[in-house]
Write a protein that holds these residues in place. Structure first.
Motif, PDB file in Angstrom:
ATOM      1  N   PHE A   1     -54.628   0.420  49.718  1.00  0.00           N
ATOM      2  CA  PHE A   1     -55.512   0.706  48.585  1.00  0.00           C
ATOM      3  C   PHE A   1     -54.767   1.581  47.590  1.00  0.00           C
ATOM      4  O   PHE A   1     -53.992   2.450  47.977  1.00  0.00           O
ATOM      5  N   ALA A   2     -55.018   1.351  46.289  1.00  0.00           N
ATOM      6  CA  ALA A   2     -54.357   2.129  45.236  1.00  0.00           C
ATOM      7  C   ALA A   2     -55.303   2.299  44.058  1.00  0.00           C
ATOM      8  O   ALA A   2     -56.127   1.419  43.791  1.00  0.00           O
ATOM      9  N   PRO A   3     -55.178   3.433  43.331  1.00  0.00           N
ATOM     10  CA  PRO A   3     -55.986   3.612  42.121  1.00  0.00           C
ATOM     11  C   PRO A   3     -55.635   2.538  41.083  1.00  0.00           C
ATOM     12  O   PRO A   3     -54.465   2.178  40.926  1.00  0.00           O
ATOM     13  N   PRO A   4     -56.641   2.027  40.357  1.00  0.00           N
ATOM     14  CA  PRO A   4     -56.381   0.962  39.380  1.00  0.00           C
ATOM     15  C   PRO A   4     -55.296   1.304  38.360  1.00  0.00           C
ATOM     16  O   PRO A   4     -54.430   0.474  38.078  1.00  0.00           O
ATOM     17  N   ALA A   5     -55.327   2.501  37.803  1.00  0.00           N
ATOM     18  CA  ALA A   5     -54.336   2.866  36.779  1.00  0.00           C
ATOM     19  C   ALA A   5     -52.921   2.841  37.348  1.00  0.00           C
ATOM     20  O   ALA A   5     -51.977   2.448  36.663  1.00  0.00           O
ATOM     21  N   ASP A   6     -52.757   3.254  38.600  1.00  0.00           N
ATOM     22  CA  ASP A   6     -51.433   3.228  39.229  1.00  0.00           C
ATOM     23  C   ASP A   6     -50.873   1.813  39.298  1.00  0.00           C
ATOM     24  O   ASP A   6     -49.668   1.608  39.190  1.00  0.00           O
ATOM     25  N   LEU A   7     -51.767   0.840  39.495  1.00  0.00           N
ATOM     26  CA  LEU A   7     -51.317  -0.551  39.608  1.00  0.00           C
ATOM     27  C   LEU A   7     -50.816  -1.096  38.279  1.00  0.00           C
ATOM     28  O   LEU A   7     -49.983  -1.994  38.261  1.00  0.00           O
ATOM     29  N   LEU A   8     -51.315  -0.559  37.181  1.00  0.00           N
ATOM     30  CA  LEU A   8     -50.801  -0.973  35.881  1.00  0.00           C
ATOM     31  C   LEU A   8     -49.552  -0.179  35.500  1.00  0.00           C
ATOM     32  O   LEU A   8     -48.593  -0.732  34.974  1.00  0.00           O
ATOM     33  N   ASP A   9     -49.571   1.127  35.774  1.00  0.00           N
ATOM     34  CA  ASP A   9     -48.447   1.991  35.395  1.00  0.00           C
ATOM     35  C   ASP A   9     -47.232   1.825  36.300  1.00  0.00           C
ATOM     36  O   ASP A   9     -46.093   1.853  35.837  1.00  0.00           O
ATOM     37  N   HIS A  10     -47.467   1.662  37.599  1.00  0.00           N
ATOM     38  CA  HIS A  10     -46.386   1.561  38.583  1.00  0.00           C
ATOM     39  C   HIS A  10     -46.746   0.496  39.615  1.00  0.00           C
ATOM     40  O   HIS A  10     -46.999   0.812  40.778  1.00  0.00           O
ATOM     41  N   PRO A  11     -46.770  -0.765  39.200  1.00  0.00           N
ATOM     42  CA  PRO A  11     -47.205  -1.820  40.126  1.00  0.00           C
ATOM     43  C   PRO A  11     -46.188  -2.055  41.236  1.00  0.00           C
ATOM     44  O   PRO A  11     -44.983  -1.858  41.048  1.00  0.00           O
ATOM     45  N   PRO A  12     -46.693  -2.477  42.403  1.00  0.00           N
ATOM     46  CA  PRO A  12     -45.758  -2.900  43.447  1.00  0.00           C
ATOM     47  C   PRO A  12     -45.046  -4.157  42.961  1.00  0.00           C
ATOM     48  O   PRO A  12     -45.603  -4.929  42.170  1.00  0.00           O
ATOM     49  N   THR A  13     -43.832  -4.357  43.388  1.00  0.00           N
ATOM     50  CA  THR A  13     -43.089  -5.531  42.942  1.00  0.00           C
ATOM     51  C   THR A  13     -42.688  -6.386  44.124  1.00  0.00           C
ATOM     52  O   THR A  13     -42.411  -5.856  45.197  1.00  0.00           O
ATOM     53  N   PRO A  14     -42.666  -7.665  43.881  1.00  0.00           N
ATOM     54  CA  PRO A  14     -43.221  -8.356  42.718  1.00  0.00           C
ATOM     55  C   PRO A  14     -44.748  -8.412  42.808  1.00  0.00           C
ATOM     56  O   PRO A  14     -45.315  -8.384  43.893  1.00  0.00           O
ATOM     57  N   LEU A  15     -45.392  -8.503  41.655  1.00  0.00           N
ATOM     58  CA  LEU A  15     -46.852  -8.576  41.556  1.00  0.00           C
ATOM     59  C   LEU A  15     -47.226  -9.904  40.906  1.00  0.00           C
ATOM     60  O   LEU A  15     -46.623 -10.296  39.903  1.00  0.00           O
ATOM     61  N   VAL A  16     -48.201 -10.591  41.476  1.00  0.00           N
ATOM     62  CA  VAL A  16     -48.666 -11.857  40.902  1.00  0.00           C
ATOM     63  C   VAL A  16     -49.130 -11.586  39.466  1.00  0.00           C
ATOM     64  O   VAL A  16     -49.974 -10.716  39.245  1.00  0.00           O
TER      65      VAL A  16
END
Length: 182
Positions: A134-149
Motif C-alpha cells: 500500500f502507498a499514499p496516492p501522491a507518492d505513486l505520482l511523485d515517485h512511482p514504482p518502476t515500471p508502472l503500467v
C-alpha cells in the motif's frame, strides 16, 4: 479469465453488438469491456501490485488497477467485485468513478474504473499478483514504482485531478461517474 470465455463486443457508445472470445473485438473493429478497481485501505493508501513475469500484458509491471473483462452479459460492477474476489480474496462493493473509451495493447476498450476499500489484508492469487503493498496516492505520482503500467498512472492522475474521492464514500455527496475523457 481465460481466452475461451465469451465476452461482449461493444460499439463506440458501449452498446453490445455481438459476443465472442476474449481478444477478438479488435479484429471486428469493435471495443471490448474492462472492469477495474482502485483499492484503498482505511488510511486512504492505494494497493499497488506487481504483475507476474509470465503475464501476457505488461509482465513485471506495477499497477493499481485490479480487474479484467466482464463475461458476456455481466455488469461492470459485478465483474469488478468478482475480480477482487478472484485476485485478492476479498469481498467488496466497488463504486464506479470513471467510464470511458481507452486504447489498450489488445485494442480499443471501454474502461469502467471503480474504487473500493478493502478491510482485510488481501490473500492474493500468486498466478495474478507477484507482490503487493500500500502507498499514499501522491507518492505513486511523485515517485512511482518502476515500471508502472501507464494506464494505472493515467487513471490515478485523472482521479486526483478531478477530486474524485478515493477514501470510503459518503454516497450522499458523490459526483456522478465520468463517462467521457475531458
Amino acid at each position: 479469465m481465460t481466452a475461451h470465455e465469451t465476452v461482449d463486443y461493444v460499439d463506440a457508445d458501449d452498446r453490445p453488438v455481438t459476443r465472442g472470445p476474449r481478444g477478438g473485438a479488435a479484429a471486428r473493429g469493435l471495443y471490448y469491456r474492462v472492469a477495474a478497481t482502485v483499492c484503498t485501505d482505511s488510511a486512504g493508501r492505494l494497493l499497488v501490485y506487481r504483475r507476474p513475469p509470465w503475464a501476457a500484458v505488461y509482465p513485471d509491471h506495477h499497477d493499481i488497477l485490479i480487474g479484467g473483462c466482464p463475461r458476456a452479459g455481466e455488469a461492470y460492477a459485478d465483474a469488478a467485485a468478482r475480480e477482487l474476489h478472484e485476485e485478492l480474496g476479498v469481498l467488496a462493493t466497488p463504486r464506479l468513478v470513471l467510464h470511458q473509451p481507452r486504447p489498450s495493447p489488445a485494442g480499443r476498450c471501454w474502461l469502467a474504473v471503480h474504487v473500493a476499500e478493502i478491510q482485510a489484508p488481501p490473500s492474493v492469487d500468486a498466478r495474478e499478483i507477484a507482490e503487493h503493498f500500500f502507498a499514499p496516492p501522491a507518492d505513486l505520482l511523485d515517485h512511482p514504482p518502476t515500471p508502472l503500467v501507464p494506464e494505472g498512472r493515467r487513471v490515478l492522475a485523472q482521479l486526483l485531478a478531478r477530486g474524485i474521492p478515493l477514501a470510503p464514500p459518503d454516497t450522499r455527496h458523490l459526483p456522478p461517474p465520468t463517462t467521457r475523457p475531458t
